[in-house]
Design an enzyme around this catalytic site. Sequence first.
Site, mmCIF file in Angstrom:
data_model
loop_
_atom_site.group_PDB
_atom_site.id
_atom_site.type_symbol
_atom_site.label_atom_id
_atom_site.label_comp_id
_atom_site.label_asym_id
_atom_site.label_seq_id
_atom_site.Cartn_x
_atom_site.Cartn_y
_atom_site.Cartn_z
ATOM 1 N N SER A 115 26.581 36.106 21.317
ATOM 2 C CA SER A 115 27.777 36.094 20.427
ATOM 3 C C SER A 115 27.343 36.560 18.991
ATOM 4 O O SER A 115 27.223 37.625 18.598
ATOM 5 C CB SER A 115 28.183 34.490 20.198
ATOM 6 O OG SER A 115 29.517 34.218 19.612
ATOM 7 N N ASP A 165 32.917 38.889 15.448
ATOM 8 C CA ASP A 165 31.462 38.767 15.701
ATOM 9 C C ASP A 165 31.273 39.937 16.918
ATOM 10 O O ASP A 165 31.784 40.763 17.140
ATOM 11 C CB ASP A 165 31.137 37.415 16.259
ATOM 12 C CG ASP A 165 31.789 36.826 17.340
ATOM 13 O OD1 ASP A 165 32.842 37.432 17.616
ATOM 14 O OD2 ASP A 165 31.291 36.025 17.902
ATOM 15 N N ASP A 177 30.779 39.692 20.117
ATOM 16 C CA ASP A 177 31.316 39.602 21.644
ATOM 17 C C ASP A 177 32.698 39.445 21.442
ATOM 18 O O ASP A 177 33.643 39.339 22.520
ATOM 19 C CB ASP A 177 30.632 38.600 22.394
ATOM 20 C CG ASP A 177 30.877 37.182 21.923
ATOM 21 O OD1 ASP A 177 31.116 37.044 20.560
ATOM 22 O OD2 ASP A 177 30.706 36.350 22.899
ATOM 23 N N ASP A 196 34.786 36.632 20.397
ATOM 24 C CA ASP A 196 35.271 35.278 20.704
ATOM 25 C C ASP A 196 35.595 34.534 19.336
ATOM 26 O O ASP A 196 36.043 33.426 19.502
ATOM 27 C CB ASP A 196 34.128 34.703 21.629
ATOM 28 C CG ASP A 196 32.977 34.084 20.910
ATOM 29 O OD1 ASP A 196 32.758 34.574 19.871
ATOM 30 O OD2 ASP A 196 32.339 33.328 21.729
#
Length: 474
Positions: free
Chosen positions: A89, A253, A255, A257
């Site tokens: 992440s 960020d 990824d 999410d």
Amino acid sequence: MTVFGTAGIRGPVEEVTPSLALAVGQAAGEPGETFVVGRDGRETGPALAAALEAGLESAGADVRRLGQVPTPALAFASRGRQGVMVTASHNPPEDNGIKLFTDGVEYDRDAEQAIDDRLEGDDCTTGLASWDDWGESSSLDVLEQYRDSVVSYVCEEFDSGSPAEPSASPLAGLSVAVDCGNGMGSVATPQVLDRLGADVVAVNANVDGHFVARESKPTPETLSSFTAFLEQGSEEQTSGGPENKFDLGIAHDGDADRLVVLDSDGAVIHEDTILAVVAAHYTAAADVDDPVVVTTPNASARIDELVRDAGGRVERVRLGALHEGIARERSHDDDTEVVFAAEPWKHIHTAFGGWIDAVTSAAVVAALVADAGGTDALRAPVSERPYRKVSVDCPDDAKADAMAALETALPDAFPDATVDTDYGVRLEFNDASWVLVRPSGTEPYVRIYAESDTVDDLVDATRTVVESTIDDSR
């Protein structure tokens, strides 16, 4: 053995190794199951994904390789089957992680504990299927279908007809800058916003596992260059004068999410303000008797205010467990509908899917800005009181005793407050001020979160009680 934290498995690659990934795959896989496997752009992703795939297949599961995708696209692809995402992440590039999904929802604590229990044996052959039951693998391209689905969902949510009709597009005339941060948002958010009719400029939109443009976690500090970019506008957009600057900025960020939203001057809009206006939109649009928004204990009372005014209610669940809160509320009553779930900068659009999805959030927030006529108008109904977060030193072995004592000490110190001790100690006051005290799950601190017109006084008074209680608990 416990390898799962509040967001799957995550840590430095010296700990999140291919051997661990192999073992997790063997522990999770079963004959007859199908797993989609994706990864973000980190340098260690291919090796970890390959180890996971080997573990899953040797346990009898079939694997569909998605390659590099945003985490929400992996979750989207896991509907009706299982999924594994290799990502850390917003962590630094030397970290990586593993997050598991089932039918579009993150594994809950029981499912993660089952994996932990299987790993306890520490025997790489315990998860092996019979040689003739090993699974098969193939590649699957899901990205275009995911982007199409986000576009269709947002058009339907804002009653904007077909994205093929530019005049009916929900973002027509909106100018948006997107800082992808060298992450997986690069392959989804600019494309979705463009199809929805926005004028999009994407920066740092090449996937790079070193995150060379900025740190993966978007914060006011790491977004300083993006802030300057928004302030200045691009050459093409400033040629017509200041009225042609960007309407808003969006940052992701690694990824995709989580997202951060910035106004046209490059200032970060508080995450709870964004959460509040999105929650109010879904609540007002819901055609149910009991619309519910699920959030976390550290989320602002401004969310409760807007949701209440829109005819709904707010329920809270521990950090990292939005999916558990959704399941809990859905189990209560047929007239109850969870219309939205979120913790700061991480949103679940329940009518679209059960996963955290910042690509969809970017599109929904942009549509709300377009409807309102700008970020200032969007946030106008929100009471934005001063907010502070403070860390107080507390050894890990003293946390349990300190928090048990604080359940009595804090209410005694603030007798006029309403008290909730489900996830730490949260005190709410008649003027909508609030304070939350909870232990850090990863560091030797007790955290104080507070929001009030007199926030410094509230924090100081709370800190005095917390420090005294910690000292007595040692």
